[in-house]
Write a protein that holds these residues in place. Structure first.
Motif, PDB file in Angstrom:
ATOM      1  N   TYR A 156     -64.637-110.225 -32.614  1.00 16.81           N
ATOM      2  CA  TYR A 156     -64.866-109.789 -31.236  1.00 16.81           C
ATOM      3  C   TYR A 156     -63.587-109.217 -30.625  1.00 16.81           C
ATOM      4  CZ  TYR A 156     -65.587-109.758 -26.233  1.00 16.81           C
ATOM      5  OH  TYR A 156     -65.650-109.356 -24.928  1.00 16.81           O
ATOM      6  N   VAL A 157     -63.713-108.088 -29.924  1.00 22.08           N
ATOM      7  CA  VAL A 157     -62.616-107.514 -29.138  1.00 22.08           C
ATOM      8  C   VAL A 157     -63.202-106.933 -27.853  1.00 22.08           C
ATOM      9  CG1 VAL A 157     -60.987-106.996 -31.006  1.00 22.08           C
ATOM     10  CG2 VAL A 157     -62.793-105.352 -30.435  1.00 22.08           C
ATOM     11  N   GLU A 158     -62.340-106.631 -26.900  1.00 25.88           N
ATOM     12  CA  GLU A 158     -62.791-106.044 -25.645  1.00 25.88           C
ATOM     13  C   GLU A 158     -61.799-104.981 -25.176  1.00 25.88           C
ATOM     14  OE1 GLU A 158     -59.656-108.347 -24.830  1.00 25.88           O
ATOM     15  OE2 GLU A 158     -61.487-109.323 -25.553  1.00 25.88           O
ATOM     16  N   ILE A 159     -62.300-104.071 -24.346  1.00 22.89           N
ATOM     17  CA  ILE A 159     -61.452-103.110 -23.660  1.00 22.89           C
ATOM     18  C   ILE A 159     -61.723-103.245 -22.172  1.00 22.89           C
ATOM     19  CG2 ILE A 159     -63.124-101.229 -24.034  1.00 22.89           C
ATOM     20  CD1 ILE A 159     -60.678 -99.310 -24.076  1.00 22.89           C
ATOM     21  N   LEU A 160     -60.662-103.453 -21.399  1.00 22.64           N
ATOM     22  CA  LEU A 160     -60.768-103.691 -19.959  1.00 22.64           C
ATOM     23  C   LEU A 160     -60.173-102.518 -19.189  1.00 22.64           C
ATOM     24  CD1 LEU A 160     -59.660-107.432 -19.932  1.00 22.64           C
ATOM     25  CD2 LEU A 160     -61.961-106.585 -19.456  1.00 22.64           C
ATOM     26  N   PHE A 161     -60.858-102.136 -18.106  1.00 21.68           N
ATOM     27  CA  PHE A 161     -60.433-101.003 -17.293  1.00 21.68           C
ATOM     28  C   PHE A 161     -60.088-101.449 -15.882  1.00 21.68           C
ATOM     29  CE2 PHE A 161     -63.048 -99.287 -20.612  1.00 21.68           C
ATOM     30  CZ  PHE A 161     -62.386 -98.126 -20.986  1.00 21.68           C
ATOM     31  N   ASP A 162     -59.034-100.881 -15.330  1.00 25.23           N
ATOM     32  CA  ASP A 162     -58.741-101.092 -13.918  1.00 25.23           C
ATOM     33  C   ASP A 162     -59.895-100.527 -13.085  1.00 25.23           C
ATOM     34  OD1 ASP A 162     -56.347-102.191 -14.617  1.00 25.23           O
ATOM     35  OD2 ASP A 162     -55.098-100.547 -13.894  1.00 25.23           O
ATOM     36  N   GLY A 163     -60.170-101.171 -11.938  1.00 25.78           N
ATOM     37  CA  GLY A 163     -61.166-100.632 -11.022  1.00 25.78           C
ATOM     38  C   GLY A 163     -62.533-101.264 -11.136  1.00 25.78           C
ATOM     39  N   ASP A 164     -63.517-100.612 -10.475  1.00 18.16           N
ATOM     40  CA  ASP A 164     -64.856-101.194 -10.323  1.00 18.16           C
ATOM     41  C   ASP A 164     -65.963-100.349 -10.940  1.00 18.16           C
ATOM     42  OD1 ASP A 164     -64.904 -99.043  -8.597  1.00 18.16           O
ATOM     43  OD2 ASP A 164     -65.408-100.223  -6.803  1.00 18.16           O
ATOM     44  N   GLN A 165     -65.622 -99.388 -11.788  1.00 19.30           N
ATOM     45  CA  GLN A 165     -66.635 -98.517 -12.394  1.00 19.30           C
ATOM     46  C   GLN A 165     -67.677 -99.323 -13.161  1.00 19.30           C
ATOM     47  OE1 GLN A 165     -67.409 -95.338 -12.291  1.00 19.30           O
ATOM     48  NE2 GLN A 165     -68.972 -95.458 -13.870  1.00 19.30           N
ATOM     49  N   HIS A 166     -68.951 -98.975 -12.943  1.00 17.60           N
ATOM     50  CA  HIS A 166     -70.050 -99.625 -13.656  1.00 17.60           C
ATOM     51  C   HIS A 166     -70.648 -98.637 -14.648  1.00 17.60           C
ATOM     52  CE1 HIS A 166     -73.230-102.440 -14.454  1.00 17.60           C
ATOM     53  NE2 HIS A 166     -74.170-101.579 -14.105  1.00 17.60           N
ATOM     54  N   CYS A 167     -70.462 -98.901 -15.922  1.00 17.56           N
ATOM     55  CA  CYS A 167     -71.017 -98.149 -17.049  1.00 17.56           C
ATOM     56  C   CYS A 167     -70.171 -96.926 -17.409  1.00 17.56           C
ATOM     57  CB  CYS A 167     -72.462 -97.720 -16.806  1.00 17.56           C
ATOM     58  SG  CYS A 167     -73.583 -99.098 -16.520  1.00 17.56           S
ATOM     59  N   TYR A 168     -70.021 -96.752 -18.702  1.00 16.00           N
ATOM     60  CA  TYR A 168     -69.215 -95.669 -19.256  1.00 16.00           C
ATOM     61  C   TYR A 168     -69.950 -94.868 -20.315  1.00 16.00           C
ATOM     62  CZ  TYR A 168     -65.236 -97.979 -17.026  1.00 16.00           C
ATOM     63  OH  TYR A 168     -64.374 -98.531 -16.107  1.00 16.00           O
ATOM     64  N   THR A 169     -70.690 -95.523 -21.185  1.00 18.09           N
ATOM     65  CA  THR A 169     -71.211 -94.829 -22.359  1.00 18.09           C
ATOM     66  C   THR A 169     -72.279 -93.803 -22.026  1.00 18.09           C
ATOM     67  OG1 THR A 169     -72.745 -96.684 -22.728  1.00 18.09           O
ATOM     68  CG2 THR A 169     -70.682 -96.697 -23.965  1.00 18.09           C
ATOM     69  N   GLU A 170     -72.899 -93.887 -20.835  1.00 22.39           N
ATOM     70  CA  GLU A 170     -73.946 -92.930 -20.476  1.00 22.39           C
ATOM     71  C   GLU A 170     -73.423 -91.816 -19.586  1.00 22.39           C
ATOM     72  OE1 GLU A 170     -73.913 -94.292 -16.366  1.00 22.39           O
ATOM     73  OE2 GLU A 170     -72.964 -94.783 -18.256  1.00 22.39           O
ATOM     74  N   SER A 171     -72.112 -91.766 -19.351  1.00 24.80           N
ATOM     75  CA  SER A 171     -71.554 -90.804 -18.402  1.00 24.80           C
ATOM     76  C   SER A 171     -70.391 -90.027 -19.008  1.00 24.80           C
ATOM     77  CB  SER A 171     -71.065 -91.539 -17.140  1.00 24.80           C
ATOM     78  OG  SER A 171     -69.858 -92.223 -17.416  1.00 24.80           O
ATOM     79  N   ASP A 172     -69.935 -89.033 -18.278  1.00 21.89           N
ATOM     80  CA  ASP A 172     -68.776 -88.246 -18.715  1.00 21.89           C
ATOM     81  C   ASP A 172     -67.520 -89.102 -18.801  1.00 21.89           C
ATOM     82  OD1 ASP A 172     -70.407 -86.036 -18.830  1.00 21.89           O
ATOM     83  OD2 ASP A 172     -69.744 -85.200 -16.918  1.00 21.89           O
TER      84      ASP A 172
END
Length: 237
Positions: A156-172
């Motif tokens: 198991y691994v994770e990638i964490l992003f600063d901020g409050d964005q919800h969802c990445y894989t379905e968007s630009d």
């Protein structure tokens, strides 16, 4: 339909979902990994860690009639009947059963939608104290869950992003986001699309942008947990 029409061993099976689909992926991964023979497989969770107010998820799953579903192991069906099953428990079952499969989370540190749903479930259950949760406390709960995964599961691994964005894989944002900035305006940090590419090849490491500190709400919501980073995905067990 897929099981009927796919007879061969798959060279690369990827199971993924975003938002509520991430919860579905957590629930279904154990069953799907056993259903489809594969040479390599990955499970990628986008923007739902499965953090809910204490004691709420088990009764909801039971009330919705989930306990008899074949997607859950026999032991998890038993937990469900006792109001003890959660999507995170279902995911841990899959990670333990398939140590050569990579599992990964894409998560914003203070995902606004996840916090909103946490508050809504708390209010629906008259847990008004829990409904007051804010970003640093929610981030701390997320880190505690990921620490547990990291301790138990080399796969198991994770990638964490600063901020409050919800969802990445379905968007630009999937192509532009870095750990330093969801919309890619800040070029430093780990690029999401490259991280996912590496993850699907079994070569990823946990990624986060910020000072390394011990998990604590008093540290705010823009730091990185020193117990999570660095960690290299290990599928050798």
């Amino acid at each position: 339909w897929a099981k009927t029409n796919v007879k061969a061993t798959l060279s690369n099976l990827v199971i993924s979902g975003f938002s509520a689909g991430s919860l579905g992926t957590m629930a279904w991964s154990y069953h799907l990994l056993g259903m489809f023979p594969h040479e390599r497989a990955s499970v990628l969770l986008d923007s739902y860690a499965g953090i809910f107010p204490d004691g709420t998820e088990g009764p909801i799953l039971k009330e919705w009639g989930a306990c008899s579903l074949p997607i859950f192991s026999e032991s998890n069906q038993g937990l469900c009947s006792e109001n003890q099953l959660s999507t995170t428990v279902a995911l841990e079952t899959a990670m333990a059963a398939y140590p050569k499969v990579g599992f990964g989370s894409i998560q914003s540190k203070v995902d606004g939608s996840q916090i909103w749903f946490y508050k809504g479930i708390a209010m629906s259950n008259f847990m008004m104290g829990a409904a007051d949760i804010e970003g640093p406390d929610f981030y701390n709960k997320t880190l505690a869950l990921f620490e547990e995964y990291n301790l138990k599961f080399p796969n198991y691994v994770e990638i964490l992003f600063d901020g409050d964005q919800h969802c990445y894989t379905e968007s630009d944002f999937f192509f532009s986001a870095t750990t330093a900035n969801p919309d890619g305006e800040i070029s430093n940090g780990t690029l999401l699309v490259q991280w996912v590419t590496d993850f699907l090849q079994g070569n990823a490491s946990s990624a986060c942008q910020g000072a390394l500190k011990g998990a604590d709400p008093s540290h705010g919501d823009d730091y990185c947990d020193k117990l999570l980073t660095p960690k290299v995905l290990n599928l050798d067990r």
